[in-house]
Design a protein around this motif. Structure first.
Motif, short mmCIF file in Angstrom:
data_model
loop_
_atom_site.label_atom_id
_atom_site.label_comp_id
_atom_site.label_asym_id
_atom_site.label_seq_id
_atom_site.Cartn_x
_atom_site.Cartn_y
_atom_site.Cartn_z
N PHE A 57 0.84 -1.20 0.00
CA PHE A 57 0.00 0.00 0.00
C PHE A 57 0.88 1.25 0.00
CE2 PHE A 57 -2.23 -3.47 1.94
CZ PHE A 57 -3.53 -3.39 1.46
N CYS A 58 0.49 2.24 -0.75
CA CYS A 58 1.24 3.50 -0.81
C CYS A 58 0.81 4.38 0.35
CB CYS A 58 0.99 4.21 -2.14
SG CYS A 58 1.61 3.26 -3.54
N ASP A 59 1.72 4.56 1.27
CA ASP A 59 1.43 5.31 2.50
C ASP A 59 2.14 6.66 2.43
OD1 ASP A 59 1.00 6.26 5.02
OD2 ASP A 59 1.62 4.43 6.06
N GLY A 64 0.13 4.02 8.31
CA GLY A 64 -0.36 2.66 8.09
C GLY A 64 -1.73 2.70 7.43
N GLY A 66 -2.89 0.06 5.26
CA GLY A 66 -3.25 -1.24 4.71
C GLY A 66 -4.68 -1.63 5.02
N ASN A 110 -6.50 0.58 8.17
CA ASN A 110 -5.40 1.31 8.83
C ASN A 110 -4.39 0.36 9.46
OD1 ASN A 110 -6.66 3.77 8.18
ND2 ASN A 110 -7.95 3.62 10.02
N ASP A 113 2.53 -2.50 9.01
CA ASP A 113 3.17 -3.67 8.41
C ASP A 113 2.99 -4.89 9.30
OD1 ASP A 113 3.96 -1.87 6.55
OD2 ASP A 113 6.12 -2.05 6.93
N ASN A 135 3.51 -1.31 3.96
CA ASN A 135 3.22 0.07 3.60
C ASN A 135 4.47 0.72 2.98
OD1 ASN A 135 0.40 0.84 4.81
ND2 ASN A 135 1.42 -0.41 6.37
N CYS A 229 4.70 3.47 -6.47
CA CYS A 229 3.44 4.15 -6.17
C CYS A 229 3.16 5.28 -7.15
CB CYS A 229 3.48 4.71 -4.75
SG CYS A 229 3.51 3.43 -3.47
#
Length: 442
Positions: A57-59, A64, A66, A110, A113, A135, A229
């Protein structure tokens, strides 16, 4: 005996089919965790199977982001879901995770990792599955970007970027495993792409980039790194000139009949000195001939732009330009050969073609008895009627008879011609053509 054997085989297949169907219906329902909002996914590389899915996921804020989802796949309600997170210290799924559930699905949001596991049951059937959440954080740095050197081949740059390395653990051995990351490095000049290089499993090492195009003056370069990302990281700007020389010219026209006057337009870039080689007809150049013997002119022309040259004889001709420039590191040279780049300059061979009919009726079509010709040095034409009287003669092959005698329309019928001409070939080519044609007036 054959019939009985076939019957036994058929019953065996039927029984096996029933066993397969029973096994499918009696087994628990299996599902897998999904991640609809993940940027991309991969699969673990544990030392032994089974493997787990990895969702990245692009954080952008480091909080966080995910999200995992588990869904009943049997179409019924009444399912309960229990989520836990893997504890690397104990090697067990000992950390309970709250979820948002309905009777058919369960969602975690939310997530930081980690490796997450779901267990689901409806009292009759059950399933479990597990997946990693990673993330990918945004970087706060610019790419390192520097000019390495310049030479006659082009401009060389170096660049590197600090990798944000995603990692997970082998749940059996506890070894740390790095997830390969792809970064795209793109060198641009004045906003135009020069070199675009995807780097798979990039490790942060220095990479080289190159611009081999010729241009005049200084140009601005930047190096952009794009992560998985789609986030761009732009370097500081570097301005540089280049030593690269590009020899190039155009000719106009490229083909025609002799005498053909051709203009040369020098379009070379980043050059100061020029050498023009105007060669003879390609078929006349001997294999062992030296440069001077192969030229049409006396010597090599060193003007920046030579004056127009007139080709007097039919043939296929090519021209070469060598352009060069002095710099602190020496002399940079480039060569442009017009023949090598495409069709040579073509000067048409001589031609005399006489029509066998013409219709001078004023409709604008075929109203002039005209000889088709090209690349002629001399021409003479005479038209004679059936009684041997000359009714028309001319010296310019572009002209012709309009079908009138002393201002009056000639009588339709058969007429005779005598054409003599000399072509512009270096070895004289003579034409003598005699024949008849019909004058038709509708």
């Amino acid at each position: 005996m054959r019939i009985k054997s076939n019957l036994i085989d058929s019953m065996t297949i039927f029984r096996c089919s029933l066993l397969v169907i029973f096994a499918i219906l009696s087994n628990p329902i299996f599902s897998q965790i999904t991640a609809p909002t993940a940027t991309y996914s991969s699969v673990t590389q544990y030392a032994s199977s089974p493997q787990d899915d990895i969702f990245v996921f692009c954080d952008n804020i480091g909080a966080g982001v995910g999200e995992l989802k588990a869904v009943s796949n049997d179409g019924t309600s009444g399912w309960t879901f229990t989520w836990t997170k893997w504890d690397s210290g104990t090697g067990t799924f000992a950390i309970p995770i709250p979820s948002v559930d309905t009777s058919t699905e369960s969602i975690l949001t939310n997530l930081p990792d980690g490796l997450y596991k779901v267990e689901a049951t409806n009292g009759v059937n059950s399933f479990n599955d597990q997946a990693w959440v990673l993330n990918r954080l945004a970087s706060s740095q610019q790419p390192n970007f520097s000019l390495s050197r310049r030479d006659c081949a082009g401009i060389f740059f170096n660049s590197s970027f600090g990798v944000i390395q995603l990692k997970y653990q082998d749940i059996t051995t506890k070894d740390e495993i790095l997830l390969p990351a792809t970064y795209v490095f793109e060198l641009t000049r004045e906003g135009l792409s020069v070199q675009r290089t995807p780097l798979i499993d990039y490790d942060g090492s220095v990479k080289s980039f190159f611009d081999g195009e010729a241009f005049e003056g200084k140009k601005n370069y930047v190096l952009t790194v794009t992560d998985e990302c789609g986030r761009d990281y732009v370097s500081s700007m570097i301005s540089s000139e280049t030593y690269v020389v590009k020899a190039e010219f155009t000719v106009k026209p490229k083909a025609g009949e002799a005498p053909l006057e051709v203009e040369f337009t020098n379009e070379s870039v980043n050059a100061d000195d020029f050498e023009w080689f105007i060669y003879q007809d390609f078929d006349r150049i001997a294999d062992a001939a030296n440069v001077e013997d192969s030229l049409l002119v006396d010597g090599i022309i060193t003007d920046e732009g030579p004056i127009a040259y007139t080709y007097l004889h039919p043939g296929n001709y090519f021209v070469k330009l060598i352009a060069s420039s002095e710099n602190v590191d020496g002399t940079c040279i480039d060569e442009f050969n017009f023949k090598a780049e495409g069709t040579p300059i073509v000067v048409d061979t001589s031609l005399v073609q006489v029509p066998n009919v013409f219709t001078p009726n004023g409709d604008g079509r075929n109203d002039i008895f005209r000889v088709k010709s090209q690349s002629l040095k001399s021409f003479s034409g005479t038209i004679i009627n059936r009684w041997g009287r000359v009714v028309f003669s001319w010296k310019n092959p572009d002209e012709g008879w309009n079908g009138k005698i002393n201002g009056k329309w000639a009588t339709p019928g058969t007429y005779f011609y005598v054409i003599t001409a000399t072509g512009r070939e270096e070895q004289k080519k003579k034409y003598t053509k005699k024949g008849s044609f019909m004058l038709i007036r509708k």
